[in-house]
Design an enzyme around this catalytic site. Structure first.
Site, PDB file in Angstrom:
ATOM      1  N   SER A   7     -66.015 -27.973 -26.529  1.00 48.74           N
ATOM      2  CA  SER A   7     -65.713 -29.265 -25.906  1.00 48.74           C
ATOM      3  C   SER A   7     -64.237 -29.600 -26.075  1.00 48.74           C
ATOM      4  O   SER A   7     -63.742 -29.710 -27.204  1.00 48.74           O
ATOM      5  CB  SER A   7     -66.559 -30.365 -26.547  1.00 48.74           C
ATOM      6  OG  SER A   7     -66.034 -31.618 -26.162  1.00 48.74           O
ATOM      7  N   HIS A  32     -66.827 -27.316 -21.919  1.00 49.25           N
ATOM      8  CA  HIS A  32     -67.562 -28.581 -21.898  1.00 49.25           C
ATOM      9  C   HIS A  32     -66.565 -29.737 -21.767  1.00 49.25           C
ATOM     10  O   HIS A  32     -65.618 -29.843 -22.547  1.00 49.25           O
ATOM     11  CB  HIS A  32     -68.388 -28.712 -23.180  1.00 49.25           C
ATOM     12  CG  HIS A  32     -69.308 -29.880 -23.202  1.00 49.25           C
ATOM     13  ND1 HIS A  32     -70.535 -29.889 -22.576  1.00 49.25           N
ATOM     14  CD2 HIS A  32     -69.173 -31.104 -23.763  1.00 49.25           C
ATOM     15  CE1 HIS A  32     -71.133 -31.054 -22.771  1.00 49.25           C
ATOM     16  NE2 HIS A  32     -70.320 -31.825 -23.479  1.00 49.25           N
ATOM     17  N   ASP A  34     -66.127 -33.809 -21.483  1.00 50.37           N
ATOM     18  CA  ASP A  34     -66.794 -35.081 -21.766  1.00 50.37           C
ATOM     19  C   ASP A  34     -66.087 -36.245 -21.089  1.00 50.37           C
ATOM     20  O   ASP A  34     -64.977 -36.617 -21.471  1.00 50.37           O
ATOM     21  CB  ASP A  34     -66.792 -35.327 -23.285  1.00 50.37           C
ATOM     22  CG  ASP A  34     -67.750 -34.409 -24.015  1.00 50.37           C
ATOM     23  OD1 ASP A  34     -68.930 -34.385 -23.650  1.00 50.37           O
ATOM     24  OD2 ASP A  34     -67.306 -33.707 -24.950  1.00 50.37           O
ATOM     25  N   MET A  36     -66.075 -40.185 -20.406  1.00 52.80           N
ATOM     26  CA  MET A  36     -66.619 -41.443 -20.965  1.00 52.80           C
ATOM     27  C   MET A  36     -65.951 -42.637 -20.317  1.00 52.80           C
ATOM     28  O   MET A  36     -64.735 -42.631 -20.117  1.00 52.80           O
ATOM     29  CB  MET A  36     -66.340 -41.499 -22.468  1.00 52.80           C
ATOM     30  CG  MET A  36     -66.848 -40.314 -23.234  1.00 52.80           C
ATOM     31  SD  MET A  36     -66.364 -40.461 -24.968  1.00 52.80           S
ATOM     32  CE  MET A  36     -67.038 -38.942 -25.616  1.00 52.80           C
ATOM     33  N   HIS A  65     -70.014 -33.343 -18.563  1.00 49.13           N
ATOM     34  CA  HIS A  65     -71.003 -34.250 -19.159  1.00 49.13           C
ATOM     35  C   HIS A  65     -70.547 -35.682 -18.897  1.00 49.13           C
ATOM     36  O   HIS A  65     -69.593 -36.154 -19.516  1.00 49.13           O
ATOM     37  CB  HIS A  65     -71.074 -33.931 -20.667  1.00 49.13           C
ATOM     38  CG  HIS A  65     -71.955 -34.823 -21.472  1.00 49.13           C
ATOM     39  ND1 HIS A  65     -71.926 -34.839 -22.852  1.00 49.13           N
ATOM     40  CD2 HIS A  65     -72.901 -35.730 -21.111  1.00 49.13           C
ATOM     41  CE1 HIS A  65     -72.813 -35.710 -23.302  1.00 49.13           C
ATOM     42  NE2 HIS A  65     -73.406 -36.276 -22.271  1.00 49.13           N
ATOM     43  N   MET A  67     -70.756 -39.373 -19.331  1.00 53.16           N
ATOM     44  CA  MET A  67     -71.298 -40.479 -20.134  1.00 53.16           C
ATOM     45  C   MET A  67     -70.796 -41.756 -19.485  1.00 53.16           C
ATOM     46  O   MET A  67     -69.914 -42.447 -20.007  1.00 53.16           O
ATOM     47  CB  MET A  67     -70.804 -40.340 -21.588  1.00 53.16           C
ATOM     48  CG  MET A  67     -71.518 -39.239 -22.344  1.00 53.16           C
ATOM     49  SD  MET A  67     -70.632 -38.701 -23.813  1.00 53.16           S
ATOM     50  CE  MET A  67     -69.590 -37.467 -23.073  1.00 53.16           C
ATOM     51  N   MET A 136     -78.826 -34.733 -26.896  1.00 56.25           N
ATOM     52  CA  MET A 136     -77.739 -35.241 -27.743  1.00 56.25           C
ATOM     53  C   MET A 136     -78.198 -35.224 -29.197  1.00 56.25           C
ATOM     54  O   MET A 136     -79.255 -35.782 -29.532  1.00 56.25           O
ATOM     55  CB  MET A 136     -77.347 -36.675 -27.350  1.00 56.25           C
ATOM     56  CG  MET A 136     -76.719 -36.827 -25.975  1.00 56.25           C
ATOM     57  SD  MET A 136     -75.280 -35.775 -25.693  1.00 56.25           S
ATOM     58  CE  MET A 136     -74.157 -36.312 -27.014  1.00 56.25           C
ATOM     59  N   GLY A 141     -70.317 -40.624 -27.467  1.00 52.27           N
ATOM     60  CA  GLY A 141     -69.139 -41.497 -27.453  1.00 52.27           C
ATOM     61  C   GLY A 141     -67.991 -40.939 -28.276  1.00 52.27           C
ATOM     62  O   GLY A 141     -66.834 -41.240 -27.978  1.00 52.27           O
ATOM     63  N   ASP A 174     -75.672 -30.947 -28.102  1.00 54.88           N
ATOM     64  CA  ASP A 174     -74.336 -31.544 -28.082  1.00 54.88           C
ATOM     65  C   ASP A 174     -74.168 -32.567 -29.206  1.00 54.88           C
ATOM     66  O   ASP A 174     -74.808 -33.620 -29.189  1.00 54.88           O
ATOM     67  CB  ASP A 174     -74.127 -32.207 -26.708  1.00 54.88           C
ATOM     68  CG  ASP A 174     -72.696 -32.669 -26.495  1.00 54.88           C
ATOM     69  OD1 ASP A 174     -71.856 -32.450 -27.373  1.00 54.88           O
ATOM     70  OD2 ASP A 174     -72.437 -33.262 -25.424  1.00 54.88           O
ATOM     71  N   SER A 197     -65.363 -30.388 -32.582  1.00 48.73           N
ATOM     72  CA  SER A 197     -64.584 -30.361 -33.831  1.00 48.73           C
ATOM     73  C   SER A 197     -64.707 -29.037 -34.559  1.00 48.73           C
ATOM     74  O   SER A 197     -63.717 -28.543 -35.112  1.00 48.73           O
ATOM     75  CB  SER A 197     -65.066 -31.453 -34.776  1.00 48.73           C
ATOM     76  OG  SER A 197     -65.191 -32.654 -34.084  1.00 48.73           O
TER      77      SER A 197
END
Ligand code: DX5
Ligand code: ZN
Length: 221
Positions: A7, A32, A34, A36, A65, A67, A136, A141, A174, A197
């Site tokens: 990610s 990946h 993300d 948001m 993804h 969100m 998830m 977030g 995830d 991470s």
């Protein structure tokens, strides 16, 4: 056979191109991404202009993804900026079946993500319309959160249903995934590991990806 999706949320945004190239050169299978919106989740990451730039240097499929609230109005724009797999949140869709059909209609693979409190049984009637389910394993977030261990029983239950119905739906996990728990997650039945991470905060991200990819399961257990 399992897949790794690093990610880029955990990458250094000032060096985003460099991190995408690192993923290109690694054994990762997807990138990946993300997105948001600060409404569906209490954080804002980035939107279409960044995704488009990532796509311009990416050599692996983009696993986007979303969100975000009201994802329907953005499906086409994410297709245009290069999403190969597009996942929306179950909790953000009033007409999930229609949304999934629209994603496939645009030529992308369709995914749905479920929050930790959402039961996999709610997907029973849309499994045929899905290419992947993102379970998830943290509340969405933020990167860098702790893996929620109840996720393992959700993975097993969903895998059972997919196998019993003989479907070709991948299970992606995830949040909080790393070398310390990847084997249990894969043993439970996951197909794709998202790792933010644990990859980008490690000393050698490429090697961490390689180690995640090379985990072998003992199928005799
Ligand atoms: C969380 C995002 C994740 C995030 C995972 O809301 O959906 O994809 O990047 O980050 P880590 O692997 O650090 O938990
Ligand atoms: Zn994600």
């Amino acid at each position: 056979m399992h897949y790794i999706a690093p990610s880029i949320l955990a990458s250094n945004f000032l060096e985003l191109g460099k991190d995408v190239k690192l993923i290109n050169e690694s054994e990762a299978d997807y990138i990946h991404v993300d997105v948001m919106d600060g409404s569906f989740v209490p954080n804002i990451s980035f939107g279409q202009p960044i995704v488009k730039q990532v796509k311009s240097v990416a050599e692996k499929p983009l696993d986007v993804h979303l969100m975000i609230d009201n994802p329907d109005q953005y499906l086409e724009s994410f297709k245009d900026c290069g999403a190969d797999i597009l996942s929306v949140h179950y909790e953000a869709c009033a007409h999930l079946h229609r949304t999934l059909q629209a994603i496939r209609g645009l030529g992308m693979k369709a995914g749905v993500a479920i929050n930790p409190h959402t039961s996999i049984s709610l997907l029973e009637d849309v499994l045929e319309d899905l290419d992947q389910v993102i379970i998830m394993s943290v509340n969405p977030g933020f990167g860098g959160q702790k893996f929620i261990y109840q996720t393992l029983s959700k993975i097993k239950a969903l895998k059972d249903r997919i196998v019993v119905r003989n479907l070709n739906v991948h299970i992606e996990i995830d949040g909080g995934v790393g070398l310390q728990n990847a084997e249990s997650i894969l043993s439970a039945g996951a197909d794709i590991l998202v790792a933010g991470s644990s990859v980008f905060k490690s000393d050698d991200p490429k090697d961490t990806i390689k180690r995640l990819k090379s985990i072998e399961l003992n199928t005799f257990i």
